[in-house]
Design a protein around this motif. Structure first.
Motif, PDB file in Angstrom:
ATOM      1  N   GLN A  36       0.887  -0.914   0.174  1.00  0.00           N
ATOM      2  CA  GLN A  36       0.075  -0.132  -0.003  1.00  0.00           C
ATOM      3  C   GLN A  36       0.952   1.389   0.073  1.00  0.00           C
ATOM      4  O   GLN A  36       1.643   1.795   0.965  1.00  0.00           O
ATOM      5  CB  GLN A  36      -0.996  -0.010   1.340  1.00  0.00           C
ATOM      6  N   ILE A  37       1.128   1.787  -1.205  1.00  0.00           N
ATOM      7  CA  ILE A  37       1.940   2.923  -1.414  1.00  0.00           C
ATOM      8  C   ILE A  37       1.063   4.404  -0.751  1.00  0.00           C
ATOM      9  O   ILE A  37       0.319   4.860  -1.516  1.00  0.00           O
ATOM     10  CB  ILE A  37       2.529   3.098  -2.778  1.00  0.00           C
ATOM     11  N   ILE A  38       1.275   4.945   0.380  1.00  0.00           N
ATOM     12  CA  ILE A  38       0.517   5.964   0.742  1.00  0.00           C
ATOM     13  C   ILE A  38       1.635   7.146   1.139  1.00  0.00           C
ATOM     14  O   ILE A  38       2.713   6.789   1.900  1.00  0.00           O
ATOM     15  CB  ILE A  38      -0.036   5.391   2.262  1.00  0.00           C
ATOM     16  N   ASN A  98       1.676   4.554 -11.471  1.00  0.00           N
ATOM     17  CA  ASN A  98       1.103   3.384 -10.534  1.00  0.00           C
ATOM     18  C   ASN A  98      -0.318   3.625 -10.476  1.00  0.00           C
ATOM     19  O   ASN A  98      -1.034   4.553 -10.830  1.00  0.00           O
ATOM     20  CB  ASN A  98       1.372   3.752  -9.064  1.00  0.00           C
ATOM     21  N   ALA A  99      -1.307   2.662 -10.244  1.00  0.00           N
ATOM     22  CA  ALA A  99      -2.545   2.704 -10.043  1.00  0.00           C
ATOM     23  C   ALA A  99      -2.940   3.503  -8.810  1.00  0.00           C
ATOM     24  O   ALA A  99      -2.464   3.418  -7.812  1.00  0.00           O
ATOM     25  CB  ALA A  99      -3.180   1.144  -9.655  1.00  0.00           C
ATOM     26  N   VAL A 100      -3.905   4.465  -9.158  1.00  0.00           N
ATOM     27  CA  VAL A 100      -4.474   5.228  -8.098  1.00  0.00           C
ATOM     28  C   VAL A 100      -5.516   4.600  -7.736  1.00  0.00           C
ATOM     29  O   VAL A 100      -6.905   4.432  -8.264  1.00  0.00           O
ATOM     30  CB  VAL A 100      -4.961   6.394  -8.686  1.00  0.00           C
ATOM     31  N   VAL A 101      -5.636   4.481  -6.346  1.00  0.00           N
ATOM     32  CA  VAL A 101      -6.598   3.578  -5.487  1.00  0.00           C
ATOM     33  C   VAL A 101      -8.102   4.365  -5.357  1.00  0.00           C
ATOM     34  O   VAL A 101      -7.900   5.412  -5.154  1.00  0.00           O
ATOM     35  CB  VAL A 101      -6.014   2.765  -4.402  1.00  0.00           C
ATOM     36  N   TRP A 102      -8.987   3.475  -5.233  1.00  0.00           N
ATOM     37  CA  TRP A 102     -10.424   4.056  -5.204  1.00  0.00           C
ATOM     38  C   TRP A 102     -10.522   4.701  -3.790  1.00  0.00           C
ATOM     39  O   TRP A 102     -11.195   5.852  -3.655  1.00  0.00           O
ATOM     40  CB  TRP A 102     -11.362   2.959  -5.094  1.00  0.00           C
ATOM     41  N   GLN A 103      -9.621   4.654  -2.796  1.00  0.00           N
ATOM     42  CA  GLN A 103      -9.483   5.134  -1.437  1.00  0.00           C
ATOM     43  C   GLN A 103      -8.803   6.727  -1.670  1.00  0.00           C
ATOM     44  O   GLN A 103      -9.226   7.462  -0.896  1.00  0.00           O
ATOM     45  CB  GLN A 103      -8.642   4.549  -0.445  1.00  0.00           C
ATOM     46  N   CYS A 104      -7.990   6.813  -2.687  1.00  0.00           N
ATOM     47  CA  CYS A 104      -7.623   8.161  -2.869  1.00  0.00           C
ATOM     48  C   CYS A 104      -8.338   9.416  -3.378  1.00  0.00           C
ATOM     49  O   CYS A 104      -8.987   9.203  -4.405  1.00  0.00           O
ATOM     50  CB  CYS A 104      -6.175   7.859  -3.643  1.00  0.00           C
TER      51      CYS A 104
END
Length: 493
Positions: A36-38, A98-104
Motif C-alpha cells: 500500500q503506497i501511501i 502507479n494505479a491510483v486506488v479507489w480510496q485516494c
C-alpha cells in the motif's frame, strides 16, 4: 478427470486465487498481499506490475498446494477492486504511473472545478453517480494532467486507460485484449448507464480520449485466452469479469429485482438488484449496472458506508476495550438491555445516505452505568443502523418489497450483530456458509457461460444460516428514532 474453475479476486489489500470444483464448491484458496503506497498527503497507490506478478504467483501456489494437474483447469473468472484507475502505454504495455486506488481523493480539485461549471447533476443523470473523486474519472484526469507526456499520448490515442480488470486481461492475454465489463465500466463515471456506452461529453469534461478506453463486454463473455505467462501448457478462457461488489451480488444469487446483499468489510457495500431499467435516487444512494449476464443487463442501487468493520478495529486499536473482534459478541450480550447509548461512527465524515464529509463522531445517551459492555454493544449496533438507513431508502426508491437480506464478510460471524440487524430491518438476514463471495461470483459467471455449471442448481444448493426478527414494533421504532436523533447531532449540513 475432475474439471476446475479458477477464481481470481484482485482486491485492495491483496490478490487471491480460488479453486472451484465442477459442482461449484470452493475447494481451496491462496493469497498474497501487495504494498500500500501511501504518502504524507494520504494519497494511495498500488504497483500494477507487482499485482500482475502476484496474480500469476497465487495461481501457481494454488495448483501446487492442491496437487491438481494444470490440464484440469478449464477457465478463469476475475473479480477486482472497482474504481482503482490506471493508465499504460499502448505500445510498450508498461504503466505510465502507479494505479491510483479507489480510496485516494487526489481528484478532489478536478471534481470541484466540474461542479463550479455546473456539470454535477448532468454527470449524475448520465452515470447514476454523484460527482466524486471516489470514482475513476477524476483519478484518470489527474494522471493525464500530472504525468509528463501523458496529455499528448492521450490526444494521440497511444494510451490504454482502464481499471484493474482491464490491466490484468491485457497482460494475461497474448493478444493484448483490451476489455472491461459493464459492472466496472459503470463505476468509472465515464460510462452512460442508459445508453450503455462510453459518453462523449463525460470523456470531454474529464479530458479523456474515448479511443483510449477499453471495449465494454458482458460480464460472462470471453475476454481472451491465457496461459498465465507460459505457466499453463495450453491457453484457457477468461470467461467472467465483475467488480468485487457486483461479484458478491451475483455470488449471493441476487439475480431478481428486490434481492439485496450487504458486504461487511472495513466499510460496507449494500446493493439491491432493481431489474432491467435504471432508477435514480435523490436520497444519497447511487445507481450502477449490476452486470450483463446471459445477454441481459441488470441495474442496482448501491450505498457505501465508511465505518462498519472499522468500528470494531477502533474498539480494539484505539480504545483498547477488546483484544480481538471475537470478544465483541459476548460483551454485547452481557450489556444492560436498558442502556440507550448510541455511537455514530463519523470518524471521517458520513457516507451514504448523508454525504457529510464534515460530520464528526458522536456518542450520546450515556448514563452513569454505561460501561465497556454497553460501549461495545453501541458500536455493533451502529453497523446495523447504518445499513438499515440505506435499505429503507432503497425500498422507497425502487418501490420494491425486500423479503430478506443476504450478507457476507467477517462481521457476519457475530451472532449478536446479525440478530440485531434482522431485528432493526424486520426481515430475515441470511449468511452463506461460503466466504469469498466476490471471487465466487466471477468464477460462477465463467463456469455458467462455459456450460460447466447450472445456475439454478448452483444457487439452490447454497447453505445459509438464517436470523429472524424477534423485536416488537414499538421497541424497533423507539431504537430507530434514538439513532436518528444521534445522527442529527453528528451532521453539520
Amino acid at each position: 478427470m475432475e474439471n476446475y474453475i479458477l477464481g481470481i479476486d484482485q482486491s485492495t489489500q491483496g490478490t487471491k486465487a480460488l479453486l472451484f470444483d465442477d459442482k461449484g464448491n470452493l475447494i481451496s484458496r491462496t493469497d498474497l498481499p501487495h504494498r500500500q503506497i501511501i504518502d504524507e498527503r494520504g494519497w494511495v497507490e498500488h504497483d500494477p506490475e507487482e499485482i500482475l506478478k502476484n496474480t500469476i504467483h497465487v495461481v501457481k501456489d494454488l495448483v501446487k498446494k492442491n496437487g491438481i494437474s494444470k490440464e484440469q483447469i478449464r477457465g478463469i473468472g476475475i473479480s477486482n477492486q472497482r474504481e482503482t484507475a490506471m493508465v499504460w502505454d499502448r505500445e510498450s504495455g508498461r504503466p505510465i504511473y502507479n494505479a491510483v486506488v479507489w480510496q485516494c481523493a487526489r481528484g478532489e480539485q478536478i471534481c470541484r472545478r466540474l461542479e463550479e461549471k455546473g456539470y454535477a447533476e448532468k454527470i449524475r443523470q448520465k452515470t447514476g453517480l454523484r460527482l466524486s473523486p471516489y470514482f475513476s474519472a477524476a483519478k484518470i484526469a489527474w494522471i493525464l494532467q500530472n504525468v509528463e507526456g501523458a496529455g499528448e499520448k492521450n490526444e494521440a490515442g497511444k494510451l490504454c486507460i482502464g481499471t484493474m480488470d482491464s490491466w490484468l486481461v491485457y497482460k494475461l492475454t497474448k493478444e493484448h485484449a483490451f476489455k472491461t465489463d459493464y459492472s466496472n465500466a459503470s463505476r468509472t463515471q465515464l460510462f452512460n448507464i442508459t445508453d450503455l456506452c462510453w459518453d462523449n461529453e463525460l470523456c470531454q469534461w474529464f479530458g479523456v480520449n474515448r479511443q483510449c478506453l477499453p471495449k465494454v463486454c458482458g460480464s460472462d463473455e470471453l475476454f481472451g485466452m491465457t496461459d498465465l505467462d507460459g505457466y499453463l501448457d495450453h491457453p484457457i478462457p477468461i470467461h467472467g469479469m465483475l467488480g468485487d461488489s457486483h461479484g458478491a451480488l451475483f455470488g449471493q444469487g441476487c439475480t431478481e429485482p428486490g434481492m439485496i446483499k450487504a458486504t461487511y468489510g472495513t466499510g460496507s457495500s449494500i446493493m439491491m438488484n432493481i431489474g432491467e431499467k435504471p432508477v435514480l435516487s435523490d436520497e444519497g444512494i447511487v445507481t450502477s449496472l449490476a452486470y450483463k449476464i446471459g445477454g441481459k443487463v441488470n441495474y442496482v442501487l448501491e450505498g457505501n458506508i465508511n465505518y462498519t468493520g472499522a468500528v470494531i478495529s477502533w474498539l480494539k486499536n484505539d480504545l483498547k476495550l477488546i483484544d480481538s473482534a471475537g470478544e465483541t459478541e459476548e460483551l454485547a450480550k452481557a450489556a444492560n438491555l436498558e442502556d440507550e447509548t448510541y455511537l455514530v461512527p463519523a470518524f471521517s465524515g458520513l457516507g451514504a445516505p448523508y454525504w457529510d464529509s464534515d460530520a464528526r463522531a458522536v456518542i450520546s445517551g450515556m448514563s452513569r452505568t454505561t460501561g465497556k459492555n454497553e460501549m461495545v454493544k453501541a458500536a455493533l449496533e451502529s453497523i446495523a443502523y447504518q445499513i438499515s438507513d440505506i435499505v429503507e431508502i432503497m425500498k422507497r426508491t425502487a418501490g420494491l418489497e425486500i423479503a430478506e437480506i443476504r450478507v457476507d464478510g467477517g462481521p457476519t460471524r457475530n451472532h449478536f450483530l446479525m440478530q440485531f440487524q434482522s431485528d432493526i430491518l424486520n426481515i430475515p438476514v441470511r449468511v452463506p456458509d461460503a466466504e469469498e463471495l466476490s471471487g465466487i461470483g466471477a468464477a460462477y459467471a465463467a463456469g455458467i457461460a462455459m456450460g460447466i455449471y447450472d445456475q439454478k442448481s448452483l444457487f439452490e444448493n447454497v447453505n445459509r444460516t438464517e436470523y429472524k426478527a424477534r423485536m416488537n414494533e414499538t421497541e424497533r421504532e423507539r431504537k430507530i428514532n434514538g439513532w436518528r436523533q444521534a445522527v442529527e447531532k453528528a451532521l453539520t449540513k
